[in-house]
Design a protein around this motif. Sequence first.
Motif, PDB file in Angstrom:
ATOM      1  N   GLU A   1      36.874  48.014  44.313  1.00 50.46           N
ATOM      2  CA  GLU A   1      37.543  47.061  43.424  1.00 50.46           C
ATOM      3  C   GLU A   1      38.076  47.878  42.269  1.00 50.46           C
ATOM      4  OE1 GLU A   1      39.444  44.694  41.712  1.00 50.46           O
ATOM      5  OE2 GLU A   1      38.465  43.552  43.284  1.00 50.46           O
TER       6      GLU A   1
ATOM      7  N   THR B   1      39.963  47.148  39.623  1.00 44.89           N
ATOM      8  CA  THR B   1      40.123  46.616  38.266  1.00 44.89           C
ATOM      9  C   THR B   1      38.904  45.838  37.786  1.00 44.89           C
ATOM     10  OG1 THR B   1      41.170  44.557  38.981  1.00 44.89           O
ATOM     11  CG2 THR B   1      42.624  46.441  38.615  1.00 44.89           C
TER      12      THR B   1
ATOM     13  N   ARG C   1      41.947  38.174  33.103  1.00 45.48           N
ATOM     14  CA  ARG C   1      43.093  39.041  32.798  1.00 45.48           C
ATOM     15  C   ARG C   1      44.134  38.974  33.903  1.00 45.48           C
ATOM     16  NH1 ARG C   1      41.383  45.373  33.646  1.00 45.48           N
ATOM     17  NH2 ARG C   1      43.213  45.646  34.947  1.00 45.48           N
ATOM     18  N   ASP C   2      45.340  39.406  33.572  1.00 44.99           N
ATOM     19  CA  ASP C   2      46.445  39.452  34.523  1.00 44.99           C
ATOM     20  C   ASP C   2      46.381  40.750  35.310  1.00 44.99           C
ATOM     21  OD1 ASP C   2      47.459  37.047  33.580  1.00 44.99           O
ATOM     22  OD2 ASP C   2      48.788  38.020  32.137  1.00 44.99           O
ATOM     23  N   GLU C   3      46.710  40.653  36.610  1.00 44.83           N
ATOM     24  CA  GLU C   3      46.767  41.832  37.478  1.00 44.83           C
ATOM     25  C   GLU C   3      48.224  42.133  37.811  1.00 44.83           C
ATOM     26  OE1 GLU C   3      44.275  43.576  37.797  1.00 44.83           O
ATOM     27  OE2 GLU C   3      42.473  42.350  37.992  1.00 44.83           O
ATOM     28  N   GLU C   4      48.505  43.394  38.099  1.00 44.01           N
ATOM     29  CA  GLU C   4      49.873  43.823  38.369  1.00 44.01           C
ATOM     30  C   GLU C   4      50.450  43.212  39.646  1.00 44.01           C
ATOM     31  OE1 GLU C   4      49.359  48.102  40.545  1.00 44.01           O
ATOM     32  OE2 GLU C   4      48.969  48.054  38.394  1.00 44.01           O
ATOM     33  N   TRP C   5      49.604  42.694  40.541  1.00 42.64           N
ATOM     34  CA  TRP C   5      50.101  42.110  41.793  1.00 42.64           C
ATOM     35  C   TRP C   5      50.323  40.595  41.688  1.00 42.64           C
ATOM     36  CZ3 TRP C   5      45.434  44.645  41.334  1.00 42.64           C
ATOM     37  CH2 TRP C   5      44.288  43.880  41.421  1.00 42.64           C
TER      38      TRP C   5
ATOM     39  N   ARG D   1      46.191  36.079  37.980  1.00 42.44           N
ATOM     40  CA  ARG D   1      45.361  36.059  36.770  1.00 42.44           C
ATOM     41  C   ARG D   1      43.987  35.704  37.273  1.00 42.44           C
ATOM     42  NH1 ARG D   1      45.723  36.089  31.445  1.00 42.44           N
ATOM     43  NH2 ARG D   1      44.661  34.551  30.152  1.00 42.44           N
ATOM     44  N   ARG D   2      42.940  36.480  36.911  1.00 41.14           N
ATOM     45  CA  ARG D   2      41.632  36.253  37.516  1.00 41.14           C
ATOM     46  C   ARG D   2      40.479  36.682  36.629  1.00 41.14           C
ATOM     47  NH1 ARG D   2      40.294  40.784  42.013  1.00 41.14           N
ATOM     48  NH2 ARG D   2      40.707  42.616  40.756  1.00 41.14           N
TER      49      ARG D   2
ATOM     50  N   ASN E   1      35.353  35.757  42.633  1.00 39.41           N
ATOM     51  CA  ASN E   1      36.637  36.111  42.040  1.00 39.41           C
ATOM     52  C   ASN E   1      37.426  34.808  41.943  1.00 39.41           C
ATOM     53  OD1 ASN E   1      39.204  37.252  41.474  1.00 39.41           O
ATOM     54  ND2 ASN E   1      39.564  37.740  43.623  1.00 39.41           N
TER      55      ASN E   1
END
Length: 120
Positions: free
Chosen positions: A58, A60, A93-97, A100-101, A113
């Motif tokens: 994982e 992030t 938080r926001d993920e680049e893909w 938001r999780r 998750n």
Amino acid sequence: MTVRRIVPDFQVDSEEAMRASSDFYGLLGLEQVMHLGWAMTLASPSTPTAQITFCTEERTAPVVPDLSMEVEGVDAVYAQVVASGAEIVRELRDEEWGVRRFFVRDPNGRVVNVLGHRGA
């Protein structure tokens, strides 16, 4: 709150194990719908919310989750979970893909998750 899908997440030892999983579950009708190198999701072409995810790590968060739940209004769900006193394993938080999780530990010790797609 609307739950859009629930996906089991399995940690595997290597990308080779991910490929073997893809081949095996392909025999059962699943197709690859996401591959980030370290995480891969397979889904049913006829029922796209029927999914399974495999992760070598994982990138992030501190742990590979046991389960992913896509919800509407992830920010509101996060606020509810925090207010309940549940253990937050990873902050929202926001993920680049494009998701938001956050991660939360359930009463049985499993890590969930909880995510929403940005712009959805």
